[in-house]
Structure formats: C-alpha cells, structure tokens
Motif scaffolding. Structure first.
Motif, PDB file in Angstrom:
ATOM      1  N   ARG A  52       0.852  -1.202   0.000  1.00  0.00           N
ATOM      2  CA  ARG A  52       0.000   0.000   0.000  1.00  0.00           C
ATOM      3  C   ARG A  52       0.884   1.246   0.000  1.00  0.00           C
ATOM      4  O   ARG A  52       1.706   1.434   0.899  1.00  0.00           O
ATOM      5  N   PRO A  53       0.745   2.124  -1.001  1.00  0.00           N
ATOM      6  CA  PRO A  53       1.575   3.334  -1.050  1.00  0.00           C
ATOM      7  C   PRO A  53       1.334   4.238   0.150  1.00  0.00           C
ATOM      8  O   PRO A  53       0.202   4.386   0.628  1.00  0.00           O
ATOM      9  N   LYS A  54       2.426   4.867   0.614  1.00  0.00           N
ATOM     10  CA  LYS A  54       2.351   5.788   1.754  1.00  0.00           C
ATOM     11  C   LYS A  54       2.439   7.247   1.312  1.00  0.00           C
ATOM     12  O   LYS A  54       2.332   8.141   2.148  1.00  0.00           O
ATOM     13  N   ALA A  55       2.690   7.501   0.023  1.00  0.00           N
ATOM     14  CA  ALA A  55       2.750   8.861  -0.534  1.00  0.00           C
ATOM     15  C   ALA A  55       3.715   9.736   0.256  1.00  0.00           C
ATOM     16  O   ALA A  55       3.342  10.767   0.824  1.00  0.00           O
ATOM     17  N   LEU A  56       5.000   9.362   0.271  1.00  0.00           N
ATOM     18  CA  LEU A  56       6.013  10.117   0.998  1.00  0.00           C
ATOM     19  C   LEU A  56       6.587  11.274   0.188  1.00  0.00           C
ATOM     20  O   LEU A  56       7.187  12.181   0.748  1.00  0.00           O
ATOM     21  N   GLY A  57       6.415  11.233  -1.124  1.00  0.00           N
ATOM     22  CA  GLY A  57       6.982  12.268  -1.976  1.00  0.00           C
ATOM     23  C   GLY A  57       7.235  11.722  -3.363  1.00  0.00           C
ATOM     24  O   GLY A  57       6.392  11.027  -3.932  1.00  0.00           O
ATOM     25  N   ALA A  58       8.416  12.009  -3.901  1.00  0.00           N
ATOM     26  CA  ALA A  58       8.757  11.576  -5.264  1.00  0.00           C
ATOM     27  C   ALA A  58      10.251  11.321  -5.342  1.00  0.00           C
ATOM     28  O   ALA A  58      11.023  11.764  -4.488  1.00  0.00           O
TER      29      ALA A  58
END
Length: 427
Positions: free
Chosen positions: A332-338
């Motif tokens: 599951r992605p945690k969306a920390l950045g790029a």
C-alpha cells in the motif's frame, strides 16, 4: 567466504535465502541487507566463470552475503546445489537472465515462487506477443523471424518504421528502430548471428514489431495488482537506452489508471499473477490507448524499485521476500513524496581519466544515492544499451518536478573525462 559447506547450519538465522546472481546497480546489496534484517542468511550464487565482477562480489560480502559458485544458467546444477543448503527457505533472483532458472529450480524444490510457464512467456518477447495477441488492445503488430528474409517480409507487412529486437535479452540490448529494409537486414542479421551474450545462449530468432510512438512508462505490479506508474526518459533513436526514470509519473490520474489497468490485463494474460512484474508500455498522442512493450517477471531494475521505496514507502523486494516466506506483503503506497534517477553517460569512447567524488554529490539537497559501475582506468564503451551507462544519481523531492530538478542538477555536476574520446554511438 565462498562456497559454504552444505553441512554447515545457519545457527543464528531462521533459514537461508538464495539469490541467483545480482545486478551491479546496488539492488543486490540492498536485497542482501534486507534478508539479514529479516533474520535470514543471504547466499548469492554466481557462475564460476567470473561473470560477476570482483568488485560486485566484494560489495555483496560487505552487505553480509555468502557467495557460492555453481552453473547459475543450469536448472539441474542450481537445484542440486540448493538441495545441499541447510535451512533453505527460499530461492529467487533480481537478475533478468536468471529468472527462468530460479522459477524452474524453486518449483522442483517445492519452494514458493512464480509459475515457471508464466515466467517463460514473459522472458521470451516472442512468446509474450503470442500470449497477448488474443487480448484486444494490448499488443503491437509483430512477426517472429529466423532468417533475414523472414524479417524483411514481416517489416513489409507491419509497415515502416519497425523495431527489431532479440527475443531474450534485457537492458535495451540489440533493440533498434529501423526505417528502411537495409536497416532491418543489417540489424536482424546482427541479432541472428549473436549466438551468445554475457555468457548466455541467444536463440537464433528475431522479433520485428510495429513501432509504438509516444511516451514510455512502466507500471510496477505485485500479485497482479498495479502499485504505481513510472515515467521513462529515453535516449535518441535508433536505440532505446534509458537515461532516467521519474516516480510517480507526472500524468493525469485518468491516464495513470488506464496504464495500470492495461498492465494488470497483461500480467493476467501471461499468467504472471504471483509476485512482482515490471510492465513497460507506450501511450501515443491523442486518445490512443496504451499498449504493452514488455512484461518482465521480476522487480524492476534501473533502481526503479528504489524510487518506489523512497517515494511511496513500498519495498517491492521486501514484498517479494515476504511472499516467498509465506507472509502477507504490504504494497500500500504511503505517498512520501517523489524520486528520480538519472544515468551518467560518457562523453566518448576511451579510457576514463576522471569521475566525480560521490561524496561531493550526495551532499547536494535531496541526493540520496550516487554510484558508478566503472572506474578511472576502465574503458568507456559505445552507448548501445543500458549496460554501457557509467553510473547513476538518485534524488528525492516533495513532488516529481523537484526530484527531477535535483537529479538533473547532480547529473550536471557529474564531470566525466576520457582520454582521446571518440563518439560513443554506433550503427
């Protein structure tokens, strides 16, 4: 330490995880460290002919791996070796040329892993096209040839320009864009006469494909479900050398969803619904739907998996390891950045006389990794595939634009000098 005795037990670990070969980009060391962190003993098997550079083996040992030697291109040899490994818990690989042997040997040993038949369909670009053909909207027009004359006939049917490619290689090796019959005759003839590559046998066949114009992406897939979309940066034709990757791709959500759906259809069509897959696609201008370039039955190379980990907090090899050991993976992605990677090229062929100090570059904002596969005194070859790149830089940011800006700034500071340079390109 090399060739650990089969009788020696792993006293402080829960079991031994065997990796067949390891890519030289740093992914192998990261995998070894993770295996150790999870309480297991990492054992990297490599071919006795020395195809793994000594520096790569040293780095793997520093990360905590034992190094064993056997014919890693021979399923019988790998199976026999692994039968003697005490506490064998899993057998797998990150290396494209080893995925088939790893899958076949794991099945013989009754270990968890992907379906060997599905892996076979993906490893052969010709078998992949055949598997995708019954599914509307996935494939490019194509033809498989065993002679130059057959290749020319397929090119005439498909329509110029066409892509000519070897069917079992990786890293954009021996893939060229051909605009004329003379181009096809030259490049098909070259592929058909290869015989071998990096110590691996190359079948006497060539694929002629429709050229799919447009932007190129990859979708990272696990257990048949899309994890995220990566954008590729390619060098100029006639080759398809990958010069960078950007994650997540800077595209509208609708396009991202369509790319993911197409990738999921592709892995389902091949039967590759266990574990990781790296699906490459192209999407043309206007409303043309994305179509599949390749399905690779492994965790993405080119440090794309590291971009996913840095940006989304998803460790794709960690998920693979969990699945091998009977645990539930978390993707599951945690969306920390790029994150973004840019690859270092040589200004020309010749002997390398200067490379930048990685420490100077990692001090720059957001720069997370700098690595060179070649050193001062090595020869810089022609840039004909991904294998000829000299190294890479990885940077992170709050969004993809910032990550790309930081990676390109670091790349711009990567001064490479060679003695008496000549052009790196070639026909």
């Amino acid at each position: 330490m090399t060739d650990p005795s089969p009788q020696r037990a792993a006293e402080t670990t829960a079991g031994t995880v065997v990796l067949l070969e390891a890519p030289p980009t740093g992914a192998g060391e990261a995998a070894v460290r993770l295996i150790r962190d999870r309480g297991h003993r990492p054992l990297v098997l490599t071919h006795p002919d020395g195809r793994m550079p000594g520096e790569s083996a040293a780095r793997l040992r520093e990360a905590g791996a034992l190094i064993g030697h056997c014919r890693t291109d021979d399923t019988d040899a790998v199976t026999a070796y692994c039968r003697g490994v005490e506490g064998l818990a899993a057998l797998t690989t990150l290396y494209e040329f080893s995925v088939q042997v790893a899958a076949d040997a794991a099945a013989r040993l009754q270990l968890t892993g992907p379906d060997p038949l599905a892996v076979r369909r993906c490893r052969s670009k010709a078998l992949l096209r055949a598997a995708l053909e019954p599914h509307d909207g996935l494939n490019a027009a194509f033809g498989r040839a065993e002679t130059v004359e057959e290749a020319l006939a397929h090119a005439e049917r498909v329509g110029y320009p066409v892509v000519v490619k070897a069917t079992t290689l990786a890293g954009s090796a021996h893939i060229t864009l051909c605009a004329t019959p003379a181009d096809v005759a030259r490049d098909a003839g070259r592929v058909l006469s290869l015989g071998g590559y990096l110590g691996f046998e190359v079948p006497r066949e060539v694929l002629v494909e429709e050229y799919l114009a447009g932007e190129e992406f990859s979708v990272e897939v696990f257990h048949g479900q899309g994890v995220g979309v990566n954008a590729k940066v390619l060098g100029p034709p006639p080759h398809f050398i990958e010069l960078g990757h950007e994650y997540p791709a800077r595209i509208p959500e609708g396009l991202a969803s369509e790319l993911v759906r197409t990738a999921e259809r592709a892995v389902a069509a091949t039967g590759l619904t266990w574990g990781p897959a790296h699906v490459e696609l192209r999407c043309g201008s206007g409303r043309r739907r994305p179509r599949v370039i390749e399905v690779n039955p492994r965790v993405a190379g080119d440090r794309i998996a590291e971009l996913v980990r840095l940006a989304d907090g998803v460790d794709l090899f960690g998920a693979q390891l969990d699945s091998l050991l009977g645990r539930r993976p978390d993707v599951r992605p945690k969306a920390l950045g790029a994150a973004a990677v840019r690859f270092v090229s040589s200004p020309g062929r010749g002997v390398i006389t200067h490379l930048p100090d990685p420490g100077d570059l990692t001090s720059l904002p957001g720069v997370r990794e700098v690595r060179f596969q070649r050193g001062v005194g090595d020869r810089a070859p022609r840039m004909l595939s991904n294998l000829e790149r000299l190294g890479h830089v990885i940077a992170t940011g709050s969004d993809t634009a910032q990550a790309v800006e930081r990676a390109e700034d670091a790349l711009g500071r990567c001064t490479v000098r060679v003695a008496d340079p000549t052009p790196t390109g070639g026909p």
